[in-house]
Design a protein around this motif. Sequence first.
Motif, mmCIF file in Angstrom:
data_model
loop_
_atom_site.group_PDB
_atom_site.id
_atom_site.type_symbol
_atom_site.label_atom_id
_atom_site.label_comp_id
_atom_site.label_asym_id
_atom_site.label_seq_id
_atom_site.Cartn_x
_atom_site.Cartn_y
_atom_site.Cartn_z
ATOM 1 N N ARG A 80 0.838 -1.397 -0.046
ATOM 2 C CA ARG A 80 0.011 0.171 -0.181
ATOM 3 C C ARG A 80 0.848 1.256 0.044
ATOM 4 O O ARG A 80 0.500 2.283 -0.587
ATOM 5 N N GLY A 81 2.027 1.214 0.412
ATOM 6 C CA GLY A 81 2.826 2.448 0.513
ATOM 7 C C GLY A 81 3.551 2.818 -0.624
ATOM 8 O O GLY A 81 4.203 3.458 -0.930
ATOM 9 N N SER A 82 3.582 1.708 -1.830
ATOM 10 C CA SER A 82 4.158 1.806 -3.146
ATOM 11 C C SER A 82 3.374 2.296 -4.221
ATOM 12 O O SER A 82 2.132 1.797 -4.345
ATOM 13 N N GLN A 83 3.687 3.284 -4.786
ATOM 14 C CA GLN A 83 2.921 3.900 -5.865
ATOM 15 C C GLN A 83 2.443 2.657 -6.975
ATOM 16 O O GLN A 83 1.366 2.911 -7.463
ATOM 17 N N ARG A 84 3.430 1.753 -7.224
ATOM 18 C CA ARG A 84 3.459 0.995 -8.297
ATOM 19 C C ARG A 84 2.133 -0.189 -7.700
ATOM 20 O O ARG A 84 1.476 -0.622 -8.478
ATOM 21 N N THR A 85 2.107 -0.443 -6.480
ATOM 22 C CA THR A 85 1.396 -1.730 -5.907
ATOM 23 C C THR A 85 0.102 -1.144 -5.038
ATOM 24 O O THR A 85 -0.596 -2.179 -4.553
ATOM 25 N N CYS A 86 -0.108 0.122 -4.810
ATOM 26 C CA CYS A 86 -0.866 0.577 -3.812
ATOM 27 C C CYS A 86 -2.191 0.030 -4.450
ATOM 28 O O CYS A 86 -3.430 0.029 -3.630
ATOM 29 N N ASN A 87 -2.611 -0.194 -5.495
ATOM 30 C CA ASN A 87 -4.011 -0.306 -6.140
ATOM 31 C C ASN A 87 -4.306 -1.973 -6.336
ATOM 32 O O ASN A 87 -5.513 -1.998 -6.536
ATOM 33 N N VAL A 88 -3.022 -2.881 -6.006
ATOM 34 C CA VAL A 88 -3.396 -3.965 -6.288
ATOM 35 C C VAL A 88 -4.539 -4.731 -5.062
ATOM 36 O O VAL A 88 -4.273 -4.787 -3.898
ATOM 37 N N PRO A 89 -5.495 -5.411 -5.538
ATOM 38 C CA PRO A 89 -6.364 -5.961 -4.596
ATOM 39 C C PRO A 89 -5.574 -7.071 -3.756
ATOM 40 O O PRO A 89 -5.052 -7.998 -4.292
ATOM 41 N N ILE A 90 -5.857 -7.405 -2.588
ATOM 42 C CA ILE A 90 -5.353 -8.277 -1.589
ATOM 43 C C ILE A 90 -6.345 -9.066 -1.090
ATOM 44 O O ILE A 90 -7.445 -8.443 -0.397
ATOM 45 N N ILE A 91 -6.233 -10.364 -0.950
ATOM 46 C CA ILE A 91 -7.103 -11.366 -0.341
ATOM 47 C C ILE A 91 -6.004 -11.929 0.581
ATOM 48 O O ILE A 91 -5.127 -12.538 0.212
ATOM 49 N N PHE A 92 -6.674 -11.869 1.883
ATOM 50 C CA PHE A 92 -5.682 -12.701 3.012
ATOM 51 C C PHE A 92 -6.329 -13.970 2.993
ATOM 52 O O PHE A 92 -7.328 -14.268 3.079
ATOM 53 N N LEU A 93 -5.399 -14.992 3.326
ATOM 54 C CA LEU A 93 -5.840 -16.486 3.478
ATOM 55 C C LEU A 93 -5.100 -16.681 4.818
ATOM 56 O O LEU A 93 -3.786 -16.430 5.134
ATOM 57 N N THR A 94 -6.006 -17.388 5.625
ATOM 58 C CA THR A 94 -5.264 -17.754 7.066
ATOM 59 C C THR A 94 -6.078 -19.002 7.560
ATOM 60 O O THR A 94 -7.117 -19.412 7.117
ATOM 61 N N ALA A 95 -5.100 -19.867 8.264
ATOM 62 C CA ALA A 95 -5.458 -21.140 8.748
ATOM 63 C C ALA A 95 -6.064 -20.886 10.160
ATOM 64 O O ALA A 95 -6.807 -21.741 11.122
ATOM 65 N N SER A 96 -6.138 -19.698 10.810
ATOM 66 C CA SER A 96 -6.652 -19.267 12.271
ATOM 67 C C SER A 96 -7.990 -19.094 11.991
ATOM 68 O O SER A 96 -8.423 -19.098 11.417
ATOM 69 N N PRO A 97 -8.663 -19.495 13.352
ATOM 70 C CA PRO A 97 -9.962 -19.318 13.666
ATOM 71 C C PRO A 97 -10.579 -17.959 13.047
ATOM 72 O O PRO A 97 -10.033 -17.150 13.502
ATOM 73 N N ASN A 98 -11.606 -17.762 12.814
ATOM 74 C CA ASN A 98 -12.303 -16.594 12.808
ATOM 75 C C ASN A 98 -12.262 -15.715 13.924
ATOM 76 O O ASN A 98 -12.778 -16.003 15.119
ATOM 77 N N TYR A 141 -8.262 -6.070 7.227
ATOM 78 C CA TYR A 141 -8.820 -4.901 6.265
ATOM 79 C C TYR A 141 -8.217 -3.600 6.487
ATOM 80 O O TYR A 141 -8.108 -2.816 5.474
ATOM 81 N N GLU A 142 -7.629 -3.187 7.727
ATOM 82 C CA GLU A 142 -7.122 -1.959 7.968
ATOM 83 C C GLU A 142 -5.678 -1.890 7.038
ATOM 84 O O GLU A 142 -5.055 -0.892 6.681
ATOM 85 N N SER A 143 -5.046 -3.253 6.939
ATOM 86 C CA SER A 143 -3.956 -3.171 6.074
ATOM 87 C C SER A 143 -4.167 -3.235 4.478
ATOM 88 O O SER A 143 -3.367 -2.980 3.862
ATOM 89 N N GLY A 144 -5.393 -3.124 4.210
ATOM 90 C CA GLY A 144 -5.622 -2.826 2.744
ATOM 91 C C GLY A 144 -6.321 -3.879 2.015
ATOM 92 O O GLY A 144 -6.463 -4.188 0.921
ATOM 93 N N ALA A 145 -6.965 -5.106 2.645
ATOM 94 C CA ALA A 145 -7.502 -6.180 2.203
ATOM 95 C C ALA A 145 -8.673 -5.822 1.714
ATOM 96 O O ALA A 145 -9.434 -5.158 2.075
ATOM 97 N N VAL A 146 -9.176 -6.548 0.364
ATOM 98 C CA VAL A 146 -10.367 -6.543 0.054
ATOM 99 C C VAL A 146 -11.420 -7.833 0.402
ATOM 100 O O VAL A 146 -12.534 -7.699 0.403
ATOM 101 N N ASP A 147 -10.562 -8.899 1.089
ATOM 102 C CA ASP A 147 -11.540 -10.034 1.464
ATOM 103 C C ASP A 147 -10.605 -10.731 2.493
ATOM 104 O O ASP A 147 -9.127 -10.474 2.363
ATOM 105 N N PHE A 148 -11.175 -11.795 3.035
ATOM 106 C CA PHE A 148 -10.299 -12.483 4.248
ATOM 107 C C PHE A 148 -11.096 -13.795 4.106
ATOM 108 O O PHE A 148 -12.297 -14.117 4.317
#
Length: 380
Positions: A83-101, A110-117
């Motif tokens: 998000r801090g780079s002009q080249r990649t600031c608009n790339v959509p991010i989906i986080f993947l995790t094995a941790s419980p909800n 989402y605060e880090s810039g994710a569009v989905d989790f």
Amino acid sequence: MKEHFSDELATGATPTTNILIVDDVPQNLVAMEALLQSETMHILKAASGAEALELLLVHDVALALLDVQMPEMDGFTLAELMRGSQRTCNVPIIFLTASPNDPTRSFKGYESGAVDFLYKPIDPHVIQSKVNVFIELHRNRVLLRARNEMLERSLTLNETMIAVLTHDLRSPLTVIMLGADSLRSHVKDGPLARTVAAMEASIMRMGRMIGQLLDFSRIRSDILHLEWREGDLGTIAGNAVSEAQQAHPDRVIELATHGALQGCFDTDRLGQVFSNLIGNALQHGAVDAPVEVTVDGSEAEQLRIVVRNAGQVPDALLPRIFEPFKGAGSRSEGLGLGLYIVDQFARAHGGEASARNIDGHAEFEVRIRRRGPATPVAGG
């Protein structure tokens, strides 16, 4: 990537889109690649945040799938760097995790810039559907950008051709004018004299049209330069009215001046402003009513020009009256650029042009700064 996409667009082929998958577990990378791989999708795999950043420096990415729990640099940190780079600031991010909800963890994502989790194990149908949506959005965005660039190139080429053509037309027009002058010196009256007079009127009209096209191309190309000098706006107005009166001896043109009219401006350009406004009023105004020209220098910082004629500007046209080519029509003797040039010259002098209907009259007003230099003309 942009050139590659443009080539594919030109040939009608479906462009290949990059997807970045970041996971420190090799088996997860292989599984995700097998799930998402297609002929139109290229999978980029990174086993760490640092490796992902290296890939992002080289490749244009439509979507990033980031594992949250990674050593050294977790998914949240990687997302914040993206998000801090002009080249990649608009790339959509989906986080993947094995941790419980975990609501706290989701909020941080989402605060880090994710569009989905998404939570592991991931439903193949769900992730394929989500990835396809972002791929389509990316392709549409790149397609729109490519088309805009092609349109800009076409417009630039057209404006260059107009500038070259209008400049080159001046030489043969001058020869025609000299020929008409020679004929006039030998023909004093009769049908041939009237023919020569009509030729001269047409030549003058062509000259004005060529001048307007040159000004238009200069304005659009941001190469219009003003010559600032001391002058008297009343004198400029008087000259313009006298010239218009000679061309239209059957019409009444009234000039009124108020206040001090001295200032620093481009006298030639303001002469064009008067000529264009008066010409517009003569062309569209009632022939049995006078054209009223007022020049007002009562204000200390501004000079004001008002040209009135009997008649009305159509309500639908009034908001767009200063746009280029809007004035061309069945009664037009030009290209519909006169009022556009008036507006642009007013802006170049730090002012503005406006139009309104008042008491059965069309009224055009130009306000300019008494002294320049002002903000340069904006091309369009």
